[in-house]
Scaffold this motif. Structure first.
Motif, PDB file in Angstrom:
ATOM      1  N   LEU A  19       0.834  -1.205   0.000  1.00 50.85           N
ATOM      2  CA  LEU A  19       0.000   0.000   0.000  1.00 50.85           C
ATOM      3  C   LEU A  19       0.871   1.259   0.000  1.00 50.85           C
ATOM      4  O   LEU A  19       0.599   2.207  -0.747  1.00 50.85           O
ATOM      5  CB  LEU A  19      -0.945  -0.007   1.197  1.00 50.85           C
ATOM      6  N   LEU A  20       1.907   1.281   0.819  1.00 54.08           N
ATOM      7  CA  LEU A  20       2.813   2.443   0.839  1.00 54.08           C
ATOM      8  C   LEU A  20       3.431   2.678  -0.541  1.00 54.08           C
ATOM      9  O   LEU A  20       3.504   3.817  -1.005  1.00 54.08           O
ATOM     10  CB  LEU A  20       3.939   2.228   1.858  1.00 54.08           C
ATOM     11  N   ARG A  21       3.862   1.613  -1.178  1.00 54.41           N
ATOM     12  CA  ARG A  21       4.478   1.746  -2.510  1.00 54.41           C
ATOM     13  C   ARG A  21       3.472   2.261  -3.535  1.00 54.41           C
ATOM     14  O   ARG A  21       3.803   3.103  -4.370  1.00 54.41           O
ATOM     15  CB  ARG A  21       5.075   0.410  -2.945  1.00 54.41           C
ATOM     16  N   ARG A  22       2.239   1.775  -3.457  1.00 57.72           N
ATOM     17  CA  ARG A  22       1.200   2.247  -4.383  1.00 57.72           C
ATOM     18  C   ARG A  22       0.884   3.718  -4.154  1.00 57.72           C
ATOM     19  O   ARG A  22       0.696   4.484  -5.098  1.00 57.72           O
ATOM     20  CB  ARG A  22      -0.065   1.411  -4.241  1.00 57.72           C
ATOM     21  N   LEU A  23       0.790   4.110  -2.882  1.00 57.28           N
ATOM     22  CA  LEU A  23       0.536   5.518  -2.572  1.00 57.28           C
ATOM     23  C   LEU A  23       1.674   6.395  -3.089  1.00 57.28           C
ATOM     24  O   LEU A  23       1.437   7.463  -3.647  1.00 57.28           O
ATOM     25  CB  LEU A  23       0.353   5.711  -1.067  1.00 57.28           C
ATOM     26  N   ALA A  24       2.900   5.945  -2.913  1.00 59.11           N
ATOM     27  CA  ALA A  24       4.057   6.708  -3.392  1.00 59.11           C
ATOM     28  C   ALA A  24       4.026   6.836  -4.913  1.00 59.11           C
ATOM     29  O   ALA A  24       4.234   7.926  -5.460  1.00 59.11           O
ATOM     30  CB  ALA A  24       5.356   6.054  -2.932  1.00 59.11           C
ATOM     31  N   TRP A 108      -2.016   4.800  10.622  1.00 58.64           N
ATOM     32  CA  TRP A 108      -2.383   5.622   9.473  1.00 58.64           C
ATOM     33  C   TRP A 108      -2.832   4.748   8.305  1.00 58.64           C
ATOM     34  O   TRP A 108      -3.854   5.018   7.670  1.00 58.64           O
ATOM     35  CB  TRP A 108      -1.191   6.497   9.075  1.00 58.64           C
ATOM     36  N   LEU A 109      -2.090   3.669   8.034  1.00 61.65           N
ATOM     37  CA  LEU A 109      -2.412   2.801   6.900  1.00 61.65           C
ATOM     38  C   LEU A 109      -3.685   1.981   7.113  1.00 61.65           C
ATOM     39  O   LEU A 109      -4.230   1.434   6.163  1.00 61.65           O
ATOM     40  CB  LEU A 109      -1.242   1.856   6.602  1.00 61.65           C
ATOM     41  N   ALA A 110      -4.174   1.911   8.351  1.00 69.26           N
ATOM     42  CA  ALA A 110      -5.400   1.158   8.639  1.00 69.26           C
ATOM     43  C   ALA A 110      -6.646   1.871   8.105  1.00 69.26           C
ATOM     44  O   ALA A 110      -7.724   1.280   8.072  1.00 69.26           O
ATOM     45  CB  ALA A 110      -5.531   0.928  10.139  1.00 69.26           C
ATOM     46  N   GLN A 111      -6.493   3.105   7.663  1.00 63.52           N
ATOM     47  CA  GLN A 111      -7.609   3.846   7.084  1.00 63.52           C
ATOM     48  C   GLN A 111      -7.930   3.316   5.695  1.00 63.52           C
ATOM     49  O   GLN A 111      -7.164   2.562   5.100  1.00 63.52           O
ATOM     50  CB  GLN A 111      -7.263   5.331   6.980  1.00 63.52           C
ATOM     51  N   ASP A 112      -9.035   3.756   5.158  1.00 62.00           N
ATOM     52  CA  ASP A 112      -9.427   3.411   3.800  1.00 62.00           C
ATOM     53  C   ASP A 112      -8.367   3.921   2.822  1.00 62.00           C
ATOM     54  O   ASP A 112      -8.006   5.110   2.867  1.00 62.00           O
ATOM     55  CB  ASP A 112     -10.791   4.052   3.495  1.00 62.00           C
ATOM     56  N   PRO A 113      -7.846   3.057   1.940  1.00 58.71           N
ATOM     57  CA  PRO A 113      -6.804   3.482   0.996  1.00 58.71           C
ATOM     58  C   PRO A 113      -7.194   4.675   0.123  1.00 58.71           C
ATOM     59  O   PRO A 113      -6.358   5.515  -0.199  1.00 58.71           O
ATOM     60  CB  PRO A 113      -6.550   2.237   0.141  1.00 58.71           C
ATOM     61  N   GLN A 114      -8.471   4.771  -0.241  1.00 61.54           N
ATOM     62  CA  GLN A 114      -8.904   5.910  -1.052  1.00 61.54           C
ATOM     63  C   GLN A 114      -8.843   7.202  -0.235  1.00 61.54           C
ATOM     64  O   GLN A 114      -8.504   8.258  -0.764  1.00 61.54           O
ATOM     65  CB  GLN A 114     -10.293   5.678  -1.605  1.00 61.54           C
ATOM     66  N   ARG A 115      -9.151   7.102   1.044  1.00 63.06           N
ATOM     67  CA  ARG A 115      -9.050   8.280   1.923  1.00 63.06           C
ATOM     68  C   ARG A 115      -7.585   8.694   2.070  1.00 63.06           C
ATOM     69  O   ARG A 115      -7.269   9.882   2.067  1.00 63.06           O
ATOM     70  CB  ARG A 115      -9.659   7.978   3.287  1.00 63.06           C
TER      71      ARG A 115
END
Length: 134
Positions: A19-24, A108-115
């Motif tokens: 998820l971190l890599r996708r957000l980046a 922080w990452l436990a939130q909705d990925p779209q949020r």
């Protein structure tokens, strides 16, 4: 010799790392920058003992992946303060700023990925185009 950034290791799950890599990727930044942005988003929300216990709950699941990130010195210093605040509120000593970093990032990452993506977009809205492309 003074340094503007500190290298730290954060323990997270494989799914959290992905998820971190996708957000980046989605924000044309690196993982360290996304982690720093996540800390800026979550650390101010830790005001009361209930919030401190939410943070502690974020680290109860084993985290087999170690990820190395660079954080601005000032942000790393806030982790030390937050660690002391958690100890004062709960009586639980996390032991190091790296553990606090892991707990905060996982919370922080436990939130909705779209949020998360929307929050990052908002945080990056004022960035100059040259920095956004870097």
């Amino acid at each position: 010799m003074e340094c503007d950034e500190v290298i730290m290791t954060v323990r997270i799950t494989a799914a959290e790392r992905t998820l971190l890599r996708r957000l980046a990727q989605g924000h044309h930044s690196d993982v360290s920058e996304v982690v720093a942005d996540g800390l800026l988003d979550v650390l101010p929300t830790l005001h009361c003992p209930a919030d401190a216990y939410r943070l502690l709950a974020a680290i109860t699941t084993p985290a087999p992946c170690a990820l190395t990130v660079w954080l601005p010195t000032e942000l790393a210093d806030l982790l030390t303060i937050a660690t002391a605040r958690i100890a004062q509120s709960t009586g639980v000593r996390l032991g190091s700023s790296c553990i606090m970093l892991g707990a905060a990032v996982r919370l922080w990452l436990a939130q909705d990925p779209q949020r998360l993506a929307a929050n990052l977009t908002t945080m990056h809205a004022g960035r100059p185009a040259a920095l956004a492309a870097a």
